[in-house]
Write a protein that holds these residues in place. Structure first.
Motif, PDB file in Angstrom:
ATOM      1  N   LEU A  92      24.366  44.434  42.423  1.00 36.26           N
ATOM      2  CA  LEU A  92      25.546  44.958  43.120  1.00 36.26           C
ATOM      3  C   LEU A  92      26.021  43.996  44.203  1.00 36.26           C
ATOM      4  N   SER A  93      25.082  43.346  44.873  1.00 36.99           N
ATOM      5  CA  SER A  93      25.439  42.368  45.893  1.00 36.99           C
ATOM      6  C   SER A  93      26.121  41.141  45.260  1.00 36.99           C
ATOM      7  N   ALA A  94      25.617  40.712  44.097  1.00 41.34           N
ATOM      8  CA  ALA A  94      26.240  39.595  43.390  1.00 41.34           C
ATOM      9  C   ALA A  94      27.643  39.986  42.925  1.00 41.34           C
ATOM     10  N   LEU A  95      27.788  41.210  42.435  1.00 40.84           N
ATOM     11  CA  LEU A  95      29.104  41.713  42.037  1.00 40.84           C
ATOM     12  C   LEU A  95      30.071  41.642  43.211  1.00 40.84           C
ATOM     13  N   ASP A  96      29.622  42.078  44.369  1.00 42.98           N
ATOM     14  CA  ASP A  96      30.453  42.031  45.569  1.00 42.98           C
ATOM     15  C   ASP A  96      30.921  40.604  45.864  1.00 42.98           C
ATOM     16  N   LEU A  97      30.003  39.659  45.802  1.00 41.41           N
ATOM     17  CA  LEU A  97      30.350  38.269  46.112  1.00 41.41           C
ATOM     18  C   LEU A  97      31.303  37.679  45.061  1.00 41.41           C
ATOM     19  N   PHE A  98      30.982  37.871  43.794  1.00 46.23           N
ATOM     20  CA  PHE A  98      31.867  37.367  42.732  1.00 46.23           C
ATOM     21  C   PHE A  98      33.253  38.000  42.831  1.00 46.23           C
ATOM     22  N   ALA A 114      34.477  29.727  42.570  1.00 46.78           N
ATOM     23  CA  ALA A 114      34.278  29.484  44.006  1.00 46.78           C
ATOM     24  C   ALA A 114      32.923  29.966  44.513  1.00 46.78           C
ATOM     25  N   THR A 115      32.154  30.634  43.674  1.00 48.61           N
ATOM     26  CA  THR A 115      30.831  31.115  44.069  1.00 48.61           C
ATOM     27  C   THR A 115      29.775  30.166  43.520  1.00 48.61           C
ATOM     28  N   SER A 116      29.023  29.546  44.417  1.00 54.92           N
ATOM     29  CA  SER A 116      27.970  28.622  43.991  1.00 54.92           C
ATOM     30  C   SER A 116      26.629  29.364  43.922  1.00 54.92           C
ATOM     31  N   MET A 117      25.659  28.736  43.287  1.00 55.35           N
ATOM     32  CA  MET A 117      24.311  29.320  43.274  1.00 55.35           C
ATOM     33  C   MET A 117      23.775  29.406  44.703  1.00 55.35           C
ATOM     34  N   ALA A 118      24.098  28.438  45.541  1.00 55.01           N
ATOM     35  CA  ALA A 118      23.653  28.493  46.942  1.00 55.01           C
ATOM     36  C   ALA A 118      24.268  29.706  47.641  1.00 55.01           C
ATOM     37  N   LEU A 148      25.082  32.499  46.207  1.00 62.25           N
ATOM     38  CA  LEU A 148      24.377  33.672  45.680  1.00 62.25           C
ATOM     39  C   LEU A 148      23.007  33.827  46.329  1.00 62.25           C
ATOM     40  N   VAL A 149      22.282  32.737  46.435  1.00 63.59           N
ATOM     41  CA  VAL A 149      20.962  32.780  47.075  1.00 63.59           C
ATOM     42  C   VAL A 149      21.094  33.288  48.510  1.00 63.59           C
ATOM     43  N   ASP A 150      22.054  32.753  49.248  1.00 62.29           N
ATOM     44  CA  ASP A 150      22.254  33.181  50.638  1.00 62.29           C
ATOM     45  C   ASP A 150      22.696  34.640  50.719  1.00 62.29           C
ATOM     46  N   HIS A 151      23.646  35.036  49.884  1.00 65.64           N
ATOM     47  CA  HIS A 151      24.204  36.387  49.938  1.00 65.64           C
ATOM     48  C   HIS A 151      23.182  37.435  49.505  1.00 65.64           C
ATOM     49  N   LEU A 152      22.407  37.127  48.465  1.00 61.65           N
ATOM     50  CA  LEU A 152      21.441  38.084  47.945  1.00 61.65           C
ATOM     51  C   LEU A 152      20.141  38.072  48.743  1.00 61.65           C
ATOM     52  N   GLY A 153      19.886  36.964  49.440  1.00 60.54           N
ATOM     53  CA  GLY A 153      18.665  36.873  50.233  1.00 60.54           C
ATOM     54  C   GLY A 153      17.407  36.762  49.389  1.00 60.54           C
ATOM     55  N   ILE A 154      17.547  36.193  48.196  1.00 56.81           N
ATOM     56  CA  ILE A 154      16.375  35.988  47.344  1.00 56.81           C
ATOM     57  C   ILE A 154      16.321  34.531  46.921  1.00 56.81           C
ATOM     58  N   GLY A 155      15.160  34.079  46.560  1.00 56.00           N
ATOM     59  CA  GLY A 155      14.977  32.687  46.182  1.00 56.00           C
ATOM     60  C   GLY A 155      15.648  32.352  44.867  1.00 56.00           C
ATOM     61  N   ARG A 156      15.984  31.094  44.745  1.00 60.53           N
ATOM     62  CA  ARG A 156      16.651  30.603  43.529  1.00 60.53           C
ATOM     63  C   ARG A 156      15.806  30.880  42.292  1.00 60.53           C
ATOM     64  N   ALA A 157      14.505  30.648  42.366  1.00 59.07           N
ATOM     65  CA  ALA A 157      13.627  30.871  41.209  1.00 59.07           C
ATOM     66  C   ALA A 157      13.616  32.345  40.813  1.00 59.07           C
ATOM     67  N   SER A 158      13.571  33.222  41.787  1.00 56.86           N
ATOM     68  CA  SER A 158      13.600  34.660  41.496  1.00 56.86           C
ATOM     69  C   SER A 158      14.937  35.066  40.897  1.00 56.86           C
ATOM     70  N   LEU A 159      15.999  34.468  41.392  1.00 51.31           N
ATOM     71  CA  LEU A 159      17.341  34.754  40.871  1.00 51.31           C
ATOM     72  C   LEU A 159      17.433  34.354  39.400  1.00 51.31           C
ATOM     73  N   TYR A 160      16.974  33.149  39.086  1.00 49.42           N
ATOM     74  CA  TYR A 160      16.995  32.681  37.705  1.00 49.42           C
ATOM     75  C   TYR A 160      16.070  33.520  36.817  1.00 49.42           C
ATOM     76  N   ALA A 161      14.886  33.841  37.312  1.00 50.29           N
ATOM     77  CA  ALA A 161      13.918  34.603  36.516  1.00 50.29           C
ATOM     78  C   ALA A 161      14.427  36.012  36.204  1.00 50.29           C
ATOM     79  N   THR A 162      15.173  36.599  37.121  1.00 47.11           N
ATOM     80  CA  THR A 162      15.647  37.966  36.942  1.00 47.11           C
ATOM     81  C   THR A 162      16.967  38.039  36.190  1.00 47.11           C
ATOM     82  N   PHE A 163      17.893  37.151  36.509  1.00 47.76           N
ATOM     83  CA  PHE A 163      19.254  37.273  35.974  1.00 47.76           C
ATOM     84  C   PHE A 163      19.692  36.119  35.071  1.00 47.76           C
TER      85      PHE A 163
END
Length: 194
Positions: free
Chosen positions: A14-20, A27-31, A33-48
């Motif tokens: 839902l937080s990613a939806l808000d940002l997108f 205009a939305t970078s992975m950085a 998303l990491v900052d907005h969601l407050g989760i690590g890049r590896a966790s983001l990739y592993a989950t989504f």
């Protein structure tokens, strides 16, 4: 032993939806998303998965949760045309509302930004539009069966016209500071139902 996730995937989606929705896909970078969601890049990739996969999941969630009242509004017992008119006017009013200008409609935004060159996004946009068109068509068929719609009016063509008009409201409403442009168009289109 498997590690447990340290974040709620649904809340993160839902937080990613808000940002997108606010910034758009490009205009939305992975950085971001990491900052907005407050989760690590590896966790983001592993989950989504990658950014594109996350965007599509966010678009799917939007489709599941956005405007659930539309089907209810258009399927109420009794006269059908007042419900169709109310839905068109609601879309126009929402689109003309300056407080909604920044975001617009996530499906419409996706149609403009990604659908021309992204088959997966285009399929989701088409599915959303098909759903709205089907709801409108069903209501207009009921209206014709109940004698509300004048002879010679094609419920399928009217449903398509209203869908295109309502999506146009979303585009014009996002860019225009003149709310009358959208509101007047809605009223003019609704005369075709008389």
């Amino acid at each position: 032993m498997a590690r447990t996730k340290e974040f709620d995937p649904d809340a993160a989606l839902l937080s990613a939806l808000d940002l997108f929705w606010r910034k758009g896909y490009e205009a939305t970078s992975m950085a971001d998303l990491v900052d907005h969601l407050g989760i690590g890049r590896a966790s983001l990739y592993a989950t989504f998965g990658n950014k594109h996969e996350l965007y599509l999941k966010a678009l799917d969630r939007y489709g599941e949760t956005h405007d659930p009242s539309l089907a209810l509004e258009l399927s109420q017992p009794g006269p059908a045309l007042p419900a169709v008119r109310a839905v068109v006017r609601r879309f126009a009013a929402e689109s003309a509302d300056a407080s909604r200008r920044e975001r617009g409609c996530f499906v419409t935004n996706t149609a403009a930004e990604l659908a021309p060159h992204d088959e997966a996004a285009a399929r989701r946009v088409e599915r959303s539009w098909g759903h709205v068109e089907t709801l409108l068509h069903s209501a207009l068929l009921r209206a014709r069966a109940q004698g509300e719609l004048p002879d010679g009016r094609d419920p399928c063509a009217l449903a398509r016209m209203l869908l295109v008009l309502m999506q146009g409201f979303r585009v014009v409403g996002k860019a225009s500071t003149e709310p009358g442009r959208v509101l007047d168009a809605a009223e003019a289109a609704l005369t075709l139902l008389d």
